[in-house]
Design an enzyme around this catalytic site. Structure first.
Site, short mmCIF file in Angstrom:
data_model
loop_
_atom_site.label_atom_id
_atom_site.label_comp_id
_atom_site.label_asym_id
_atom_site.label_seq_id
_atom_site.Cartn_x
_atom_site.Cartn_y
_atom_site.Cartn_z
N GLY A 39 5.96 -28.74 1.28
CA GLY A 39 6.12 -30.19 1.10
C GLY A 39 5.41 -30.64 -0.16
N GLY A 41 5.51 -34.27 -1.16
CA GLY A 41 5.55 -35.72 -1.24
C GLY A 41 4.18 -36.25 -1.64
CG ASN A 42 1.80 -40.56 -1.57
OD1 ASN A 42 1.14 -41.24 -0.80
ND2 ASN A 42 1.68 -40.65 -2.87
N GLY A 44 1.77 -34.31 0.64
CA GLY A 44 1.95 -32.88 0.38
C GLY A 44 1.33 -32.50 -0.97
CG PHE A 71 14.11 -31.67 -0.85
CD1 PHE A 71 14.97 -30.89 -0.10
CD2 PHE A 71 14.57 -32.89 -1.33
CE1 PHE A 71 16.27 -31.31 0.16
CE2 PHE A 71 15.86 -33.32 -1.07
CZ PHE A 71 16.71 -32.52 -0.32
CE LYS A 243 -1.35 -42.80 10.91
NZ LYS A 243 -0.75 -43.11 9.64
CG ASN A 309 4.04 -46.36 8.90
OD1 ASN A 309 5.16 -46.24 9.37
ND2 ASN A 309 3.32 -45.33 8.48
N1 LIG Z 1 1.21 -40.34 2.20
C1 LIG Z 1 0.10 -40.46 2.90
O1 LIG Z 1 -0.82 -41.24 2.56
C2 LIG Z 1 -0.09 -39.62 4.12
C3 LIG Z 1 0.98 -39.02 4.77
N2 LIG Z 1 0.76 -38.28 5.89
C4 LIG Z 1 1.85 -37.61 6.58
O2 LIG Z 1 2.21 -36.48 5.82
C5 LIG Z 1 3.59 -36.15 6.02
C6 LIG Z 1 4.24 -35.99 4.67
O3 LIG Z 1 4.20 -37.23 3.99
P1 LIG Z 1 4.28 -37.37 2.42
O4 LIG Z 1 3.85 -36.15 1.74
O5 LIG Z 1 3.57 -38.64 2.10
O6 LIG Z 1 5.86 -37.49 2.15
P2 LIG Z 1 6.63 -38.68 1.46
O7 LIG Z 1 6.66 -39.87 2.34
O8 LIG Z 1 6.11 -38.85 0.09
O9 LIG Z 1 8.12 -38.14 1.49
C7 LIG Z 1 8.81 -37.66 0.46
C8 LIG Z 1 9.00 -36.16 0.59
O10 LIG Z 1 10.15 -35.86 1.38
C9 LIG Z 1 10.90 -34.86 0.70
N3 LIG Z 1 12.29 -34.85 1.10
C10 LIG Z 1 13.24 -35.77 0.85
N4 LIG Z 1 14.42 -35.37 1.37
C11 LIG Z 1 14.19 -34.18 1.97
C12 LIG Z 1 14.99 -33.28 2.70
N5 LIG Z 1 16.28 -33.51 2.95
N6 LIG Z 1 14.42 -32.16 3.19
C13 LIG Z 1 13.13 -31.91 2.99
N7 LIG Z 1 12.31 -32.72 2.31
C14 LIG Z 1 12.83 -33.85 1.81
C15 LIG Z 1 10.70 -35.23 -0.75
O11 LIG Z 1 11.03 -34.14 -1.57
C16 LIG Z 1 9.23 -35.55 -0.78
O12 LIG Z 1 8.49 -34.38 -0.94
C17 LIG Z 1 4.16 -37.28 6.88
O13 LIG Z 1 4.20 -36.85 8.22
C18 LIG Z 1 3.14 -38.41 6.72
O14 LIG Z 1 3.09 -39.24 7.85
C19 LIG Z 1 -0.50 -38.08 6.38
C20 LIG Z 1 -1.59 -38.63 5.76
C21 LIG Z 1 -1.46 -39.45 4.59
O1 LIG Z 2 -1.44 -41.52 7.58
C1 LIG Z 2 -1.78 -42.18 6.62
C2 LIG Z 2 -3.17 -42.45 6.28
O2 LIG Z 2 -4.05 -41.64 6.99
C3 LIG Z 2 -0.75 -42.78 5.76
O3 LIG Z 2 -0.18 -43.83 6.41
P1 LIG Z 2 1.17 -44.45 5.86
O4 LIG Z 2 2.24 -43.43 6.08
O5 LIG Z 2 1.35 -45.71 6.61
O6 LIG Z 2 0.94 -44.70 4.38
#
Ligand SMILES: NC(=O)C1=CN([C@@H]2O[C@H](COP(=O)(O)OP(=O)(O)OC[C@H]3O[C@@H](n4cnc5c(N)ncnc54)[C@H](O)[C@@H]3O)[C@@H](O)[C@H]2O)C=CC1
Ligand SMILES: O=C(CO)COP(=O)(O)O
Length: 388
Positions: A39, A41-42, A44, A71, A243, A309
């Site tokens: 992963g 994303g933000n 990842g 991805f 949450k 969220n």
């Molecule tokens: N962003 C944050 O501040 C935090 C996020 N999380 C959790 O971490 C997990 C990952 O979140 P983020 O990294 O923030 O992701 P993100 O919200 O930035 O999502 C975008 C990601 O999804 C991928 N994507 C898009 N289409 C796709 C597909 N068809 N197949 C596979 N991947 C695809 C993108 O390439 C990108 O890497 C989530 O469960 C989130 O709740 C946990 C703590 C903090």
């Molecule tokens: O899980 C998170 C902070 O710990 C990120 O929350 P959000 O997905 O709402 O930005």
């Protein structure tokens, strides 16, 4: 040139000065552990940065290269993997942050994971099933995993935390990492805490041969990212998922301009429903995980004040638009997990005939999916709150 062709060059460039290493002889494994992040994303990308910094500092304990599965997509005609591997920045999901050069973006999921001793899953949870299908039977059977995902798996059979889904599908032991961790703050090295939960498996191969709690601490702990390791995998996983539902409701309150007292009331009831859910369906969870750990109340607070969220919920209230539209306008491809989790929780509780015991989760579902007027939220939660 493939991503792997570049690795030898990168590890030459990154060989750390001897003084960087704080590893004690007892911590040196037979062979350095190799970590892969699934992963980009933000969060990842941020976790890949955290882990890569530790791998550089502990060369005897960890392999110097951290593969990050990306991805693949094109940004102004260029592949995102190429951008990351040449400019060391994830310009789409974590712009403005320099990634260590030992983070190597790999577009092929099987290639990214094939030699990993520890696989760190960090993707929006709606994509997990497809990822696991591609990895099934292809990972090192001795590998261990950590889930950084915040979400649940609900099916006709019931409700699982995602660490258990990963364990079951890949046949490898999986723990979790969850905490009050807004990615942009962690990426900027602003101080925060997190919780890692891990059960040492029955087939643990021994110190120096297998991942244990101490190895996990070394992998994730940074001076700006304080790791507390516990056992309660289900507890931190549930708290991280639920949450997000509460944060959507907190966003409605923000958007309606109702003020801090109303928002605190929603958060209070939300925490109560999170704990009630855990006690009813995951009796192995410990209540103190919710009240004392970063993964519990602290994550609830930070998400309700600064997360995606809450911003989506607020935008819905201010602009009278559906959740998916708010997500598209605000997040540039990032994901608002609360939209899915609200539905999954509703479906699970309805199957179990206990939805009435969760008035906040229920009304949040009705607002997002049934057009229930958010101004009437207090009526629903006041009435329900007296039932238990
Ligand atoms: N962003 C944050 O501040 C935090 C996020 N999380 C959790 O971490 C997990 C990952 O979140 P983020 O990294 O923030 O992701 P993100 O919200 O930035 O999502 C975008 C990601 O999804 C991928 N994507 C898009 N289409 C796709 C597909 N068809 N197949 C596979 N991947 C695809 C993108 O390439 C990108 O890497 C989530 O469960 C989130 O709740 C946990 C703590 C903090
Ligand atoms: O899980 C998170 C902070 O710990 C990120 O929350 P959000 O997905 O709402 O930005």
């Amino acid at each position: 040139m493939t991503a792997f062709d570049r690795l030898s060059n990168i590890s030459n460039v990154l060989a750390p000065p001897a003084s960087c290493s704080t590893v004690q002889s007892e911590d040196i494994p037979e062979k350095p552990y190799k970590a892969t992040v699934v992963g980009s994303g933000n969060w990842g990308s941020t976790i890949a940065k955290v882990v890569a910094e530790n791998c550089i500092e502990r060369p005897q304990e960890f392999d110097q290269t951290v593969c990050m599965w990306v991805f693949e997509e094109r940004i102004k005609g260029e592949k995102l993997t190429e951008i990351i591997n040449t400019r060391h920045e994830n310009v789409k999901y974590l712009p403005g942050i320099l990634l260590p050069a030992n983070v190597v973006a790999v577009p092929d999921i099987v290639e990214a994971c094939k030699d990993a001793d520890i696989i760190i899953f960090n993707i929006p949870h709606q994509f997990l099933g497809n990822i696991l299908r591609q990895l099934k039977g292809k990972v090192n059977p001795n590998a261990r995993a950590i889930s950084c995902l915040k979400g649940l798996n609900v099916s006709r059979e019931g409700c699982d935390v995602l660490a258990d889904v990963i364990s079951r599908e890949l046949g490898i032991n999986c723990g979790a990492l969850s905490g009050a961790n807004l990615a942009p703050e962690v990426a900027q090295c602003k101080w925060s805490e997190t919780t890692v939960a891990y059960h040492t498996p029955a087939d643990f191969r021994g110190k120096g041969k297998d991942i244990d709690k101490k190895v996990l601490k070394h992998l994730f702990h940074r001076p700006y990212f304080h790791v507390h390791v516990i056992d309660d995998v289900s507890g931190i996983s549930l708290a991280g998922a639920l949450k997000n539902v509460v944060a959507m409701a907190a966003g409605f309150v923000d958007g309606l301009g109702w003020g801090n007292n109303a928002k605190s009331a929603v958060m209070r009831l939300g925490l109560r429903e999170m704990i009630h859910f855990a006690k009813l369906y995951f009796p192995e969870c410990e209540e103190r995980t919710f009240t004392e750990e970063s993964a519990g109340v602290a994550d609830l607070i930070t998400t309700c004040f600064g997360g995606r969220n809450v911003r989506v919920g607020k935008y819905m209230a201010e602009h009278h638009v559906p959740a998916e539209d708010a997500e598209k306008v605000l997040l540039n491809g990032q994901s608002c997990q609360g939209i899915f989790t609200t539905k999954e929780v509703y479906e699970f509780l309805s199957q179990r005939d206990t939805i009435d015991e969760f008035p906040l989760f229920h009304v949040t579902y009705d607002i997002i999916y049934n057009g229930f007027p958010m101004e009437k939220l207090p009526e629903r939660i006041e009435r329900g709150d007296e039932k238990y």
